[in-house]
Design an enzyme around this catalytic site. Structure first.
Site, PDB file in Angstrom:
ATOM      1  CD  GLN A  11      -3.002  -1.057   2.330  1.00 26.17           C
ATOM      2  OE1 GLN A  11      -3.868  -0.093   2.316  1.00 26.17           O
ATOM      3  NE2 GLN A  11      -2.710  -1.645   3.377  1.00 26.17           N
ATOM      4  CG  ASP A  37      15.569 -12.386   0.037  1.00 22.16           C
ATOM      5  OD1 ASP A  37      14.948 -11.919   0.856  1.00 22.16           O
ATOM      6  OD2 ASP A  37      15.837 -13.522   0.050  1.00 22.16           O
ATOM      7  CB  ALA A  61       6.650  -5.004   7.440  1.00 19.10           C
ATOM      8  CB  THR A 102       3.002  -0.965  13.860  1.00 14.70           C
ATOM      9  OG1 THR A 102       1.623  -1.162  14.147  1.00 14.70           O
ATOM     10  CG2 THR A 102       3.886  -1.867  14.586  1.00 14.70           C
ATOM     11  CE1 TYR A 126       3.332  -6.027  11.706  1.00 17.73           C
ATOM     12  CE2 TYR A 126       1.941  -4.836  13.155  1.00 17.73           C
ATOM     13  CZ  TYR A 126       2.696  -5.078  12.065  1.00 17.73           C
ATOM     14  OH  TYR A 126       2.630  -3.641  11.182  1.00 17.73           O
ATOM     15  CD1 TRP A 151      -5.646   1.269  13.590  1.00 22.85           C
ATOM     16  CD2 TRP A 151      -7.840   1.972  13.055  1.00 22.85           C
ATOM     17  NE1 TRP A 151      -6.377   1.064  14.620  1.00 22.85           N
ATOM     18  CE2 TRP A 151      -7.689   1.520  14.524  1.00 22.85           C
ATOM     19  CE3 TRP A 151      -9.036   2.667  12.536  1.00 22.85           C
ATOM     20  CZ2 TRP A 151      -8.852   1.523  15.607  1.00 22.85           C
ATOM     21  CZ3 TRP A 151      -9.992   2.743  13.490  1.00 22.85           C
ATOM     22  CH2 TRP A 151      -9.988   2.261  14.861  1.00 22.85           C
TER      23      TRP A 151
END
Length: 287
Positions: A11, A37, A61, A102, A126, A151
């Site tokens: 995204q 990679d 991620a 995050t 996570y 979000w």
């Protein structure tokens, strides 16, 4: 500058690519796993040196939060070890790194917006692996900017907004959690902020970014359906305990954005304005 973008098919990576034409003073190297990679340290070192990379924006991620609970090794490789390799490689060139992190580095027990100096306390695989990634990049690259976001959605890939539009069209009734509170982030707005920081000069440290405003997933869904013109789906509020998941979610993950706004002089759009922009694009693509 020569700037390496990892995770370019995600995204945020896709949104950055849309802005690259406006930032033609830089040369962008857009990579995903086929091109580079990032779990291969030797491949990273070679790529960074051969292409004379001046900065890295790591959008790659492992983000499948529930799957992470049973995929700790892969999650660690992508979220903790790979960022360390990238940071060490760009440090060799004296460059900068932008690491995307995050809200999951917090357990969500706060009742006021999290600031960058709050002590991280992850409550999922996570979250733990992303926090380890933060620690690693700061250790290996002096000019590291960490941006915690929450979000995330866009017109690209799979995300909550697209899922709620699809389910709203398919189902007569939908249950959505109302007791998890946060702020959505339109990936386009985050991409703009990242490029602004790069152009003004990356200032090392941890920053928070999401759109302005605070809502629940339930309220977010109601807004998505209203803006998308979905009228025949009844959305009912659910408690978190009614929808158990393998990974724990933060009940409150509102991020304070004062630092990034003051440091780079940016204005952050209100969540509903950005949601309208995104849904307009999605609907126009359907025609």
């Amino acid at each position: 500058m020569n700037i390496l973008i990892t995770g370019c098919n995600g995204q945020l990576g896709n949104e950055i690519q849309l802005l690259e034409a406006e930032n033609a003073q830089h040369t962008f190297f857009n990579t995903d796993v086929k091109e580079l990679d990032i779990t291969n340290q030797q491949a990273i070192n070679q790529f960074v040196q051969e292409n004379k990379i001046d900065g890295i924006v790591n959008c790659a991620a492992f983000t499948a939060v529930d799957k992470a609970e049973s995929s700790k090794q892969l999650c660690t490789a992508l979220n903790s070890e790979a960022p360390a390799y990238l940071a060490a490689a760009i440090q060799e060139r004296g460059g900068f790194m932008v690491q995307i992190s995050t809200d999951y580095v917090f357990d969500g027990t706060h009742h006021t917006p999290y600031v960058e100096t709050d002590k991280p306390c992850p409550d999922s695989v996570y979250g733990f692996t992303k926090l380890a990634g933060e620690v690693a990049v700061q250790r290996f690259c002096k000019r590291t900017m960490i941006i915690r976001t929450a979000w995330l959605y866009s017109t690209f890939g799979n995300n909550f907004v697209k899922t709620m539009i699809r389910l709203g069209r398919e189902k007569a009734e939908l249950g959505v959690i109302f007791d998890q509170i946060g702020s959505p982030t339109y990936a386009h707005d985050l991409a703009v902020a990242i490029l602004t920081a790069i152009n003004k000069g990356v200032q090392p440290g941890v920053y928070h970014f999401s759109n302005e405003g605070v809502i629940s997933w339930y309220d977010f869904t109601k807004a998505i359906h209203r803006i998308a013109g979905i009228k025949n789906c009844h959305v009912k509020p659910l408690h978190t305990k009614e929808y158990p998941t393998p990974a724990n979610r933060p009940n409150y993950s509102v991020l304070d954005k004062t630092k990034i706004k003051n440091t780079y002089g940016i204005e952050i759009p209100y969540w509903e304005e950005s949601l309208e922009t995104c849904i307009e694009k999605l609907l126009s693509e359907e025609k």
